[in-house]
Design a protein around this motif. Structure first.
Motif, short mmCIF file in Angstrom:
data_model
loop_
_atom_site.label_atom_id
_atom_site.label_comp_id
_atom_site.label_asym_id
_atom_site.label_seq_id
_atom_site.Cartn_x
_atom_site.Cartn_y
_atom_site.Cartn_z
N PRO A 133 0.79 -1.23 0.00
CA PRO A 133 0.00 0.00 0.00
C PRO A 133 0.83 1.28 0.00
O PRO A 133 0.36 2.31 -0.49
N ALA A 151 -5.09 -1.32 -0.20
CA ALA A 151 -4.28 -2.37 0.41
C ALA A 151 -4.90 -3.71 0.03
O ALA A 151 -5.66 -4.29 0.79
N LEU A 153 -3.92 -6.76 -0.18
CA LEU A 153 -3.71 -7.96 0.63
C LEU A 153 -4.19 -7.79 2.07
O LEU A 153 -4.15 -8.73 2.85
N ALA A 154 -4.62 -6.59 2.45
CA ALA A 154 -5.10 -6.40 3.82
C ALA A 154 -6.59 -6.15 3.84
O ALA A 154 -7.16 -5.83 4.87
N MET A 238 1.94 -14.72 0.54
CA MET A 238 1.42 -13.36 0.39
C MET A 238 0.62 -12.89 1.59
O MET A 238 0.69 -11.72 1.97
N THR A 239 -0.17 -13.76 2.20
CA THR A 239 -1.03 -13.28 3.29
C THR A 239 -1.02 -14.17 4.52
O THR A 239 -1.56 -13.81 5.55
N ASP A 240 -0.48 -15.38 4.40
CA ASP A 240 -0.55 -16.33 5.49
C ASP A 240 -2.02 -16.60 5.86
O ASP A 240 -2.35 -16.79 7.03
N PRO A 243 -6.18 -11.30 5.64
CA PRO A 243 -6.43 -10.82 7.01
C PRO A 243 -7.53 -11.64 7.69
O PRO A 243 -8.51 -11.98 7.05
N TYR A 244 -7.31 -11.91 8.93
CA TYR A 244 -8.16 -12.77 9.77
C TYR A 244 -8.80 -13.93 9.01
O TYR A 244 -10.00 -14.16 9.05
N LYS B 184 0.13 -8.84 10.14
CA LYS B 184 0.02 -9.95 9.17
C LYS B 184 0.16 -11.30 9.87
O LYS B 184 -0.57 -12.24 9.57
N TYR B 185 1.11 -11.41 10.78
CA TYR B 185 1.30 -12.67 11.50
C TYR B 185 0.61 -12.67 12.86
O TYR B 185 0.97 -13.44 13.74
N ASN B 240 -3.66 -0.04 7.13
CA ASN B 240 -3.31 -1.26 6.39
C ASN B 240 -2.34 -2.17 7.15
O ASN B 240 -1.51 -2.84 6.56
N ALA B 242 -2.71 -4.92 8.44
CA ALA B 242 -2.83 -6.35 8.17
C ALA B 242 -1.94 -6.79 7.01
O ALA B 242 -1.74 -7.97 6.79
N ALA B 243 -1.40 -5.82 6.27
CA ALA B 243 -0.54 -6.19 5.14
C ALA B 243 0.92 -6.33 5.55
O ALA B 243 1.73 -6.79 4.77
N TYR B 244 1.26 -5.96 6.79
CA TYR B 244 2.67 -5.91 7.17
C TYR B 244 3.03 -6.90 8.25
O TYR B 244 2.24 -7.20 9.14
N GLN B 388 -7.16 -9.16 15.25
CA GLN B 388 -6.83 -8.54 13.97
C GLN B 388 -8.10 -8.09 13.24
O GLN B 388 -8.18 -6.97 12.73
N VAL B 392 -9.63 -4.14 12.19
CA VAL B 392 -10.05 -3.69 10.87
C VAL B 392 -11.54 -3.39 10.86
O VAL B 392 -11.99 -2.41 10.25
#
Lengths: 299, 412
Positions: A133, A151, A153-154, A238-240, A243-244, B184-185, B240, B242-244, B388, B392
């Motif tokens: 982002p 964003a 991927l988020a 990419m995202t594991d 998100p959630y 992210k993790y 953002n 959740a992207a990191y 998480q 958001v």
């Protein structure tokens, strides 16, 4: 001794094929058939992979029916399956485009094939940076048009599509190479005949070229569907799954439940694997039936 | 995909390098997750000292990537066990204790007087009345902040919730993101939750919650989440997030775009490597929220264990005693940039973060390990995912808490 030799002599023709098949059948049984049944049996237990197993019948499957994360994964699997098929027309288009004789065409073909050669992990990283982002190329370009950064991927709305787009990149290259080989085998006389009958453009493609590419299309569908169902590496990189958990697919969810940092639920993971196997089974059955018909009826 | 079900032993096998084949030396194998440069060096120094003191022992250290280690430990403990393995205290060691893969080491504690010198960590190492390993380091959590940005925005180091909110507003007014975070993790969000819950409801409640004794739909949990919501809705957190990953979220702080990070002390090393110094990087204790609730802290303890299938348990026990000694803990933690557990060891006085952390932890009402070490794995995973999602989509609070309650009833 002599009786054994006599038996061998009498049944040599009958036994030989089985002997030749034995190593392959052994491997296939050990690595494919037996694990399938093992997964199914593990799915009936509550087991952390280390300690004692407890038999719980179909409880794992009952739990699945009440698991939001399972439905999210299932839904994402369907999206993957449908959108991943876009790689086939895209691959065909690129193949048609590259199927010409220009200086250096081999180089262009290799460049277009390149995404398939690099590892999926690298593809995932490249796209993760692309989507970043704050510094990602995509948002820099969007910024030029005054669009607020997204964003990908988020955001639960875009994340699955973002990953599929990354997956389509190498998959298109794969389909392209299949079609390029297919195009080599297209009969020039039929094209010539089509020309004489005034066929060109779409009609030529649809009625003359595509029917001859049928074997390539078939293989492209097979590898793409399987690729979509076993999608895992891109999601993990990419995202594991986030998100959630909104970008999980069944294969990833199974891994998470059984093997990841907070996993430890072998039985539940195996139950997910069985469901995924059954979904694949529908497709594999269709595939086998078609192969069988082709071989027996020469379709 | 079915072949994923076969345990992969490649990782364990891949790192096993052949070691010296001296006739009369005994071999001691340690599997380590200390893959970052400083921690790796810290362990290497201990090993070198141990080999110098025990010339007849030849130590092999297999270093794993620390994320990969978390999944490979299960395979190597049961299939191709090292003598010693590094791990974490609290509930994180429970599955291995229950599966009989760790060796109880009460005798090491008895014989070396560790019951006194490591007293502070004794409860975190005890399951079913036995001790299952030795702690070698721990570290504080708290708020790391940019002093210069605080000054620029006219913000004060907060000690109460209102001051904290005021500081955040001042930073926002100056165009600075108050708190950076990368979820992210997932676990970073749990750090924030831990502190909000410890400060809103106190240590005892927090431990009851992670032990599954309280419902997630309880009003006290809602009070914590209400405070969380204040931060989320006021836009305190990095956009953002959740992207990191947590490392990627360090960048905005280094670049002066964000001012605070709720983190463990291990964040100091990468922040300093990226160019921050003691002059512009500071630390403060997470501010009080509910008046009268005594301040407790998150202080995760890292540990070393003997594998039940170890081949050389005698030397493994000697190594545990060695790494538990005051001298070694002083030296090791100076390199690690963390705190020694041994009460006789001394803290690196040059490091203001360690001094501040040590003082804070010494006065703490109680020490929590961390959300994913205090709560069992499945609850931890669901909880962190919930936090998480909440960060958001705060409007989904009810659905999230009900889902967590469902998991709680299943897990405990």
């Amino acid at each position: 001794m002599s009786s054994l030799a006599a038996y061998w002599k009498a049944n040599q023709l009958r036994l030989t094929p089985w002997l030749f098949l034995a190593p392959g059948m052994f491997m296939f049984a050990v690595y494919v058939i037996i694990p399938i049944f093992q997964s199914f049996s593990i799915s009936l237990y509550d087991w952390d992979g280390l300690g004692a197993r407890t038999f719980i019948g179909f409880d794992n499957y009952v739990e699945l029916t009440d698991d939001e994360a399972f439905y999210t994964s299932l839904k994402n699997n369907v999206i993957w399956l449908l959108l991943y098929l876009l790689a086939i027309p895209a691959g065909l288009f690129v193949a048609l485009f590259l199927n010409q004789t220009v200086t250096g065409i081999r180089l262009y073909k290799s460049l277009f094939f390149f995404p398939f050669v690099i590892s999926q992990v690298v593809v995932g990283l490249v796209f993760a940076w692309f989507y970043d982002p704050s510094y990602g190329l995509m948002n820099v370009v969007l910024g030029l048009f005054g669009v607020e950064p997204i964003a990908v991927l988020a955001d639960e709305r875009f994340v699955t599509y973002g990953i599929i787009a990354a997956g389509l990149w190498p998959q298109t290259a794969y389909c392209m190479i299949l079609y390029l080989t297919g195009l080599n085998a297209v009969d020039p006389e039929q094209i010539e005949a089509g020309r004489l009958d005034n066929a060109k453009g779409w009609r030529m493609l649809w009625y003359v070229i595509l029917p001859q590419l049928k074997p390539a299309t078939f293989i492209a569908i097979v590898v793409t569907v399987i690729g979509a169902l076993r999608s895992f590496d891109l999601i993990s990189i990419m995202t594991d799954g986030g998100p959630y958990g909104t970008s999980r697919v069944l294969a990833f969810y199974m891994y998470e439940q059984a093997f990841s940092e907070y996993g430890f639920r072998m039985g539940y993971g195996a139950a997910i694997a069985v469901v995924l196997f059954l979904i694949m089974m529908i497709y594999i059955a269709y595939f086998l039936r078609r192969m069988w018909r082709e071989e027996t009826e020469g379709l | 995909m079915l072949d994923l079900l076969k345990p992969s032993m490649l990782l364990a096998a891949g790192t096993m390098l052949a070691t010296g084949a001296f006739a009369d030396t005994r071999e001691l194998v340690i599997n380590s997750n200390l893959s970052d440069p400083a921690p790796k060096q810290a362990l290497a120094d201990v090993v070198a000292d141990f080999e110098a003191a025990n010339p007849d022992v030849d130590v092999t250290v297999n270093t794993f990537d620390h994320e990969g280690y978390k999944t490979s430990i299960r395979n190597f403990l049961s299939a191709d066990a090292p003598d010693l393995a590094l791990w974490f205290a609290g509930n994180r060691m429970l599955p291995y204790v229950e599966a009989g893969l760790f060796e109880p080491v009460d005798d090491v504690w008895e014989e070396n007087g560790l019951n006194d010198s490591l007293k502070s960590a004794a409860s975190a190492m005890t399951i079913d009345g036995k001790k299952w390993g030795v702690p070698y380091t721990y570290y504080q959590w708290g708020v790391y902040y940019r002093k210069d940005l605080f000054e620029q925005a006219g913000a004060e180091v907060p000690t109460t919730w209102d001051e904290f909110l005021a500081a955040g507003e001042a930073l926002k007014a100056a165009g600075i993101t108050p708190i950076t975070i990368g979820t992210k993790y997932l676990w970073t969000a749990a750090g924030v939750f831990d502190y909000l819950n410890l400060r809103t409801n106190g240590y005892e409640f927090h431990m009851d919650l992670t032990a599954g004794k309280v419902e997630w739909t309880d009003d006290r949990v809602r009070a914590t989440m209400e405070n969380f919501k204040q931060l989320v809705e006021a836009g305190f957190f990095l956009e953002n997030h959740a992207a990191y990953s947590w490392q990627e979220a360090l960048a905005p702080m280094v670049q002066g775009e964000a001012a605070m990070y709720v983190m463990g002390n291990f964040a100091v090393a990468p922040l300093k490597e990226a160019g921050l110094t003691d002059d512009n990087l500071g630390f403060f204790q997470f501010p009080a929220i509910t008046e009268g609730v005594p301040l407790a802290e998150d202080a995760p303890t890292d540990t070393i264990h003997i594998a039940a299938n170890a081949k050389n348990k005698d030397d493994a026990k000697a190594f545990l005693a060695f790494i538990a000694s005051a001298d070694q803990q002083t030296k090791m933690n100076a390199t690690l940039g963390q705190l020694p557990v041994n009460s006789g060891a001394s803290v690196n006085e040059e490091d203001p973060f360690l001094v501040a952390g040590f003082e804070m932890l010494s006065n703490a009402h109680g020490l929590a390990q961390f959300f994913d070490r205090d709560a069992p794995a499945e609850m931890a995973k669901a909880g962190m995912e919930g936090f998480q999602e909440f960060m958001v989509k705060p409007e989904r609070l009810d659905a999230i808490l009900e889902r967590l309650e469902k998991v709680r009833q299943k897990v405990y």
